[in-house]
Design an enzyme around this catalytic site. Structure first.
Site, short mmCIF file in Angstrom:
data_model
loop_
_atom_site.label_atom_id
_atom_site.label_comp_id
_atom_site.label_asym_id
_atom_site.label_seq_id
_atom_site.Cartn_x
_atom_site.Cartn_y
_atom_site.Cartn_z
N ALA A 56 9.54 -3.15 17.17
CA ALA A 56 8.27 -2.43 17.27
C ALA A 56 8.43 -1.17 18.12
O ALA A 56 7.96 -0.09 17.74
CB ALA A 56 7.19 -3.34 17.84
N GLU A 86 14.73 0.73 27.82
CA GLU A 86 15.30 -0.53 27.34
C GLU A 86 16.14 -1.17 28.45
O GLU A 86 16.98 -0.51 29.07
CB GLU A 86 16.16 -0.28 26.10
CG GLU A 86 17.06 -1.42 25.67
CD GLU A 86 16.31 -2.70 25.37
OE1 GLU A 86 16.80 -3.78 25.76
OE2 GLU A 86 15.21 -2.64 24.76
N ALA A 87 15.93 -2.48 28.67
CA ALA A 87 16.66 -3.18 29.72
C ALA A 87 18.12 -3.40 29.35
O ALA A 87 18.98 -3.49 30.23
CB ALA A 87 16.00 -4.52 30.01
N HIS A 129 11.61 -16.87 17.01
CA HIS A 129 10.52 -16.02 16.55
C HIS A 129 9.34 -16.16 17.51
O HIS A 129 8.20 -16.41 17.11
CB HIS A 129 10.08 -16.42 15.14
CG HIS A 129 11.14 -16.18 14.11
ND1 HIS A 129 11.10 -16.76 12.85
CD2 HIS A 129 12.27 -15.42 14.13
CE1 HIS A 129 12.16 -16.36 12.16
NE2 HIS A 129 12.88 -15.55 12.91
#
Length: 528
Positions: A31, A51-52, A464
């Protein structure tokens, strides 16, 4: 203003890192990557994507067959659910991508759109027809560069995401589709067209594999724009909390190189950190159930009792079959899939199978004997009724989240587990597998309480995780249909956590839709 230079996409690519941007997108998963890429199409809009994890230019990510090597590595958050009495006190792993591309960088690359009823339920919960199946079809057509048989009503071409049917599928994949037909299920050319508008069926899997390499959502949306001056990608940076002015979010704090750094958003911040980390950042920033926040000394900025609740995930049960000869592994090992309504009156499929071209058992079932050569079926539940929750253990970014997944806590899920396993066994013993099947290794001849015990020991998830900051209009919802966090200005969420219920299949493609929808909503709101 000090300028920080940091490696971003590769050692030789080090754009200047600024302190102020128009939009900050937290998380480069499916996403977040789609959202950041779309916002950056306008050269006048400054976008920071945080972003990690690190870069994805490693064989374990780019080579489809090597995806299992990412599990438990530095590219995996390595979340583990708490010991669960409904799983014989097992604590099961809940893998999630920690790399550019998020889980689309470490998963099995399956492109699954969800059932028509899933999206219509999103629209009903949100009160926004933009989430309906017919509306989302337009989004999918914009997303896809579909390589299969043309279907102008349902499929797109020329979009950023390369989607193709598994090429040269292995015999166990084609046998699964043929066997499903032999027990009365319809088969389709695609699992993402007409098949997901009715009762379901079986089909060969569609994948985000291009020229033999993984084409993650980061690679599809962000990588082509990596040299644009208006898009900055900051890797190895963990978002720790939101920054406020009054009731409005004005930026984020992130841990970069062991230091706390502040980045300011002139317009909006969007959390796309996934169904575990998005609720964590919300709660540690003072947004969530007030009792939980106060227990950890966190100032309550907005009481939203639904944050961290409604945790959902697909659960599956390994059915292992020994073959008379070695089984080749292609395209990451998952090339056939099945969705089915065991009751035609159901709105969406309740059974969800993924076939794998290698046998794999849980530690608790491995004593039954894993065959040297064989295949397996993840015989899953598409819409389990069990619900879990997330809880803080502290107020700091290094304090882990307690995950009470509660898998199989609802008795209907145990009954449904028996049904999905029986379908997998019936298919495996169909004539189509005659030359491939030597014996059924698991679960075998178990029945009654013994089968219940096996199911609780064999249960795993599809990874999920979803629904922990769900979209809706009731007191337990967290965002509205425009993805705005209730009661907080300049903050949206765009990831699997906003799903009211987990969709019928793999969550990657729906997350891309969520990112695309977020981009369109934001572009319209700011007229950009």
């Amino acid at each position: 203003m000090p300028i920080i230079s940091t490696p971003v996409l590769s050692p030789g690519d080090t754009p200047h890192l600024q302190r102020h941007y128009d939009f900050i997108v937290c998380g480069a998963g499916p996403a977040g990557s789609a959202l950041a890429g779309r916002l950056a199409e306008n050269p006048e809009v400054r976008v920071l994507l945080i972003e990690a994890g690190g870069g994805d230019d490693v064989p374990e990510v780019l080579t489809p067959a090597q995806w299992p090597l990412n599990l438990g590595s530095e590219r995996d958050w390595q979340f583990v659910a708490e010991a669960n009495p409904h799983l014989n006190n097992r604590a099961i792993p809940l893998n999630m991508g920690k790399v550019a591309g998020g889980s689309s960088g470490i998963n099995v690359m399956v492109w699954s759109r969800g059932h028509q009823a899933d999206w219509d339920q999103f629209a009903e919960e949100s009160g926004d027809d933009g989430w309906s199946y017919r509306s989302v079809l337009e989004v999918y057509r914009r997303i896809e560069d579909w390589q299969g048989r043309p279907d102008p009503e349902r499929r797109g071409s020329g979009g950023p995401v390369h989607v193709e049917t598994a090429r040269d599928p292995q015999p166990v994949a084609t046998a699964m589709v043929e066997a499903a037909a032999s027990i009365g299920m319809p088969i389709f050319d695609s699992p993402n067209g007409e098949m997901m508008e009715g009762r379901g069926g079986a089909a060969l899997t569609e994948l985000i594999v291009k020229d033999g390499r993984r084409s993650s959502i980061f690679r599809a949306y962000v990588w082509p724009r990596r040299h644009q001056p208006n898009l900055t990608v900051l890797l190895h940076a963990q978002v720790s909390r939101l920054l406020f002015e009054g009731n409005a979010v004005v930026g984020v704090e992130a841990i970069v190189g062991g230091r706390r750094e502040a980045f300011m958003a002139e317009r909006e911040v969007v959390l796309s950190l996934g169904a575990i980390n998005t609720p964590r950042v919300l709660m540690q920033s003072g947004i969530g159930p007030e009792d939980e926040l106060r227990a950890h000394g966190i100032h309550v900025r907005r009481h939203l009792p639904g944050v961290g609740h409604n945790h959902q995930d697909h659960v599956a049960f390994g059915c292992l079959f020994e073959s008379s000869a070695p089984v080749e592994v292609g395209h990451g090992g998952s090339e056939a899939t099945l969705y089915w309504k065991t009751d035609p009156s159901l709105a969406a499929p309740d059974v969800f199978h993924c076939q794998l071209e290698f046998p794999l058992a849980t530690p608790e079932t491995s004593h039954m004997g894993v065959p040297e050569h064989g295949w397996m079926v993840f015989a899953g539940l598409s819409h389990p009724k069990s619900r879990g929750s997330l809880h803080l253990t502290g107020a700091g970014p290094d304090d882990p989240v307690r995950i009470q997944a509660n898998t199989l806590s609802h008795p209907d899920d145990v009954r449904a587990a028996h049904a999905t396993v029986e379908i997998a066994r019936e298919i495996a013993h169909a004539p189509a597998f005659g030359r491939l099947l030597k014996r059924e290794a698991m679960p075998g001849a178990l029945s009654g309480p013994d089968m219940d015990h096996y199911l609780r020991n064999a249960a795993i998830t599809f990874w999920h995780q979803a629904c922990t900051a769900r979209m809706g209009r009731d007191p337990l919802s967290v965002v509205d249909g425009r993805l705005r966090v209730h009661g907080i200005d300049r903050l949206r969420i765009a990831d699997a956590s906003i799903m009211p219920n987990v969709p019928s299949g793999n969550t990657m493609a729906p997350c891309v839709v969520i990112g695309e929808r977020a981009a369109g909503i934001i572009q319209a709101a700011h007229r950009i």
